[in-house]
Design a protein around this motif. Structure first.
Motif, mmCIF file in Angstrom:
data_model
loop_
_atom_site.group_PDB
_atom_site.id
_atom_site.type_symbol
_atom_site.label_atom_id
_atom_site.label_comp_id
_atom_site.label_asym_id
_atom_site.label_seq_id
_atom_site.Cartn_x
_atom_site.Cartn_y
_atom_site.Cartn_z
ATOM 1 N N ALA A 138 0.828 -1.209 0.000
ATOM 2 C CA ALA A 138 0.000 0.000 0.000
ATOM 3 C C ALA A 138 0.865 1.263 0.000
ATOM 4 C CB ALA A 138 -0.938 -0.005 1.200
ATOM 5 N N ILE A 139 1.987 1.213 0.702
ATOM 6 C CA ILE A 139 2.897 2.368 0.726
ATOM 7 C C ILE A 139 3.367 2.703 -0.684
ATOM 8 C CG2 ILE A 139 5.187 3.140 1.449
ATOM 9 C CD1 ILE A 139 4.779 1.517 4.047
ATOM 10 N N VAL A 140 3.817 1.690 -1.399
ATOM 11 C CA VAL A 140 4.324 1.894 -2.761
ATOM 12 C C VAL A 140 3.215 2.368 -3.690
ATOM 13 C CG1 VAL A 140 5.340 0.745 -4.762
ATOM 14 C CG2 VAL A 140 6.198 0.242 -2.459
ATOM 15 N N SER A 141 2.048 1.739 -3.579
ATOM 16 C CA SER A 141 0.925 2.116 -4.430
ATOM 17 C C SER A 141 0.477 3.550 -4.158
ATOM 18 C CB SER A 141 -0.241 1.141 -4.220
ATOM 19 O OG SER A 141 -1.308 1.430 -5.085
ATOM 20 N N PHE A 142 0.438 3.917 -2.892
ATOM 21 C CA PHE A 142 0.047 5.269 -2.523
ATOM 22 C C PHE A 142 1.046 6.281 -3.071
ATOM 23 C CE2 PHE A 142 0.017 8.917 0.408
ATOM 24 C CZ PHE A 142 -1.330 9.242 0.403
ATOM 25 N N TRP A 143 2.322 5.970 -2.978
ATOM 26 C CA TRP A 143 3.365 6.857 -3.484
ATOM 27 C C TRP A 143 3.196 7.116 -4.975
ATOM 28 C CZ3 TRP A 143 8.032 5.284 -6.309
ATOM 29 C CH2 TRP A 143 8.948 6.333 -6.488
ATOM 30 N N TYR A 144 2.987 6.059 -5.739
ATOM 31 C CA TYR A 144 2.779 6.224 -7.179
ATOM 32 C C TYR A 144 1.510 7.023 -7.468
ATOM 33 C CZ TYR A 144 6.452 3.187 -9.059
ATOM 34 O OH TYR A 144 7.662 2.651 -9.446
ATOM 35 N N LEU A 157 10.064 8.730 -2.253
ATOM 36 C CA LEU A 157 9.517 7.521 -1.636
ATOM 37 C C LEU A 157 9.893 7.446 -0.164
ATOM 38 C CD1 LEU A 157 8.100 4.788 -1.721
ATOM 39 C CD2 LEU A 157 10.206 3.782 -2.627
ATOM 40 N N GLU A 158 11.083 7.912 0.178
ATOM 41 C CA GLU A 158 11.528 7.862 1.573
ATOM 42 C C GLU A 158 10.599 8.681 2.469
ATOM 43 O OE1 GLU A 158 13.414 8.516 -1.042
ATOM 44 O OE2 GLU A 158 14.560 6.618 -1.090
ATOM 45 N N GLU A 159 10.114 9.811 1.955
ATOM 46 C CA GLU A 159 9.212 10.646 2.744
ATOM 47 C C GLU A 159 7.856 9.967 2.927
ATOM 48 O OE1 GLU A 159 7.169 15.034 2.290
ATOM 49 O OE2 GLU A 159 9.313 14.824 1.797
ATOM 50 N N CYS A 160 7.388 9.312 1.873
ATOM 51 C CA CYS A 160 6.140 8.555 1.972
ATOM 52 C C CYS A 160 6.284 7.432 2.988
ATOM 53 C CB CYS A 160 5.772 7.991 0.597
ATOM 54 S SG CYS A 160 4.266 6.997 0.573
ATOM 55 N N PHE A 161 7.404 6.716 2.934
ATOM 56 C CA PHE A 161 7.648 5.614 3.861
ATOM 57 C C PHE A 161 7.657 6.113 5.305
ATOM 58 C CE2 PHE A 161 10.732 3.116 6.328
ATOM 59 C CZ PHE A 161 10.127 1.863 6.275
ATOM 60 N N CYS A 165 5.356 5.064 8.585
ATOM 61 C CA CYS A 165 5.958 4.581 9.825
ATOM 62 C C CYS A 165 5.441 5.357 11.030
ATOM 63 C CB CYS A 165 7.482 4.694 9.757
ATOM 64 S SG CYS A 165 8.287 3.451 8.729
ATOM 65 N N GLY A 166 5.178 6.643 10.819
ATOM 66 C CA GLY A 166 4.647 7.468 11.904
ATOM 67 C C GLY A 166 3.138 7.411 12.025
ATOM 68 N N ASP A 273 4.945 -6.093 -4.636
ATOM 69 C CA ASP A 273 5.722 -5.125 -5.424
ATOM 70 C C ASP A 273 6.619 -4.264 -4.539
ATOM 71 O OD1 ASP A 273 6.405 -3.931 -7.934
ATOM 72 O OD2 ASP A 273 5.201 -2.195 -7.389
ATOM 73 N N HIS A 274 6.340 -4.229 -3.233
ATOM 74 C CA HIS A 274 7.191 -3.439 -2.335
ATOM 75 C C HIS A 274 8.638 -3.939 -2.334
ATOM 76 C CE1 HIS A 274 6.027 -6.838 0.320
ATOM 77 N NE2 HIS A 274 7.200 -6.630 0.893
ATOM 78 N N LEU A 275 8.816 -5.213 -2.681
ATOM 79 C CA LEU A 275 10.163 -5.770 -2.721
ATOM 80 C C LEU A 275 11.021 -5.106 -3.795
ATOM 81 C CD1 LEU A 275 9.220 -9.543 -2.326
ATOM 82 C CD2 LEU A 275 10.282 -8.071 -0.590
ATOM 83 N N ASN A 276 10.377 -4.498 -4.785
ATOM 84 C CA ASN A 276 11.093 -3.817 -5.863
ATOM 85 C C ASN A 276 11.380 -2.353 -5.541
ATOM 86 O OD1 ASN A 276 10.917 -6.142 -7.578
ATOM 87 N ND2 ASN A 276 8.797 -5.582 -8.043
ATOM 88 N N HIS A 277 10.892 -1.879 -4.402
ATOM 89 C CA HIS A 277 11.014 -0.447 -4.093
ATOM 90 C C HIS A 277 11.610 -0.151 -2.714
ATOM 91 C CE1 HIS A 277 7.981 -0.595 -7.304
ATOM 92 N NE2 HIS A 277 8.303 0.655 -7.580
ATOM 93 N N LEU A 278 11.317 -0.991 -1.740
ATOM 94 C CA LEU A 278 11.782 -0.742 -0.379
ATOM 95 C C LEU A 278 12.987 -1.621 -0.065
ATOM 96 C CD1 LEU A 278 8.317 -0.631 1.441
ATOM 97 C CD2 LEU A 278 9.669 1.310 0.603
#
Length: 303
Positions: A138-144, A157-161, A165-166, A273-278
């Protein structure tokens, strides 16, 4: 607060995070919406399979009204057919007339956490269909999704992540949102159906049958034998919905003047798909946070 997810005011309201422009809409919804026992509400966090679930529920409950060849899904995005309370119907604090404009069963959607739903929904026999997803995906999808808008195209992406986390993402924290509906599904299984995106991907026919039974539109033996369930699964598949002209070139209007191209709701639709981004350390960090937050619930979202 302002962040990379947009230049608009963003802060906490009733214990969850949302854009300031949505607050009048949420208050109007809470104050004025009168639920009917036949209503069906699709509840989700953003980017967990909402578009897909809307198409599935619409197809299930309207299968005797439309064939798949003449379904409105061919000409309208699922978000237009199953409107959000806070993003459309009650946008800007307006009070819509829903008694004469939407046929029964009325289908609605929301990202609002369970505690902040209109009391009429909680007190009625309205059905709530909830879907969630591995939040790392969901993090990756939301970022895109956010980056589909030109003004946010350079959001890191780091800011979205870090936002996730917070627990400061839209309508989050993610774990609180999920737990609210999860607990209701355990306490009131006839009221809330709790689904997982991964299960829908793995066995769509079985999950579609579960949705049909829960919403009061079960498939007959003849329908199952005649391939009706499989037909809905195929029509509502990610690849088919993505290829419909309306979802390639359409524009969807949100609250105020916000718009979003309909193709922004169809990227990959894949599990993992998060494995390709995080990075492995990011995945480990967020998984630990999530495990701590869900530790007493019996619920796991990352496996």
């Amino acid at each position: 607060m302002e962040g990379g997810n947009g230049s608009q005011l963003f802060g906490k309201f009733q214990g969850f995070w949302c854009l300031g422009e949505y607050i009048p809409s949420i208050i109007s919804f809470q104050t004025h919406f009168q639920a009917l026992d036949e209503d069906i509400v699709i509840a989700t966090m953003p980017k967990v399979g909402t578009t897909w679930l809307k198409a599935l529920v619409f197809s299930i409950v309207n299968r005797h009204r439309y064939t798949l060849s003449d379904t409105p899904l061919n000409l309208s995005n699922p978000h237009d057919l199953v409107p959000y309370f806070e993003l459309f119907l009650y946008a800007n604090g307006q009070v819509p007339d829903l008694t004469s404009t939407i046929p029964s069963p009325r289908l609605f959607a929301t990202h609002i956490p369970y505690p902040s739903l209109a009391e009429s929904i909680k007190q009625s026999n309205t059905k709530i269909v909830y879907v969630t997803r591995n939040p790392l995906d969901a993090i990756v999808s939301f970022w895109y999704h956010v980056r589909a808008k030109p003004e946010s195209s350079d959001w890191p992406l780091e800011e979205c992540f870090e936002m996730f986390c917070g627990g400061e993402e839209w309508f989050g924290p993610f774990w609180n949102h999920v737990l609210g509906y999860w607990k209701q599904s355990l306490e009131k299984p006839n009221k809330v159906l709790f689904l997982r995106y991964e299960d829908l991907k793995k066995n769509p026919v079985s999950e579609i049958g579960k949705i049909a039974d829960f919403t009061g539109f079960p498939f007959s033996d003849e329908e199952e034998g005649g391939g009706v369930v499989q037909g809905i699964a195929d029509f509502c598949s990610f690849s088919n919905l993505k290829d419909l002209p309306i979802n390639k070139t359409g524009i969807l209007g949100w609250a105020n003047t916000n718009t979003m191209p309909t193709n922004a709701f169809f990227r990959k639709g894949e599990v993992g798909d998060h494995l390709n981004h995080l990075s492995p350390s990011q995945i480990q960090r967020f998984t630990k946070i999530l495990q701590d937050k869900l530790s007493e619930s019996g619920l796991s979202l990352t496996n």
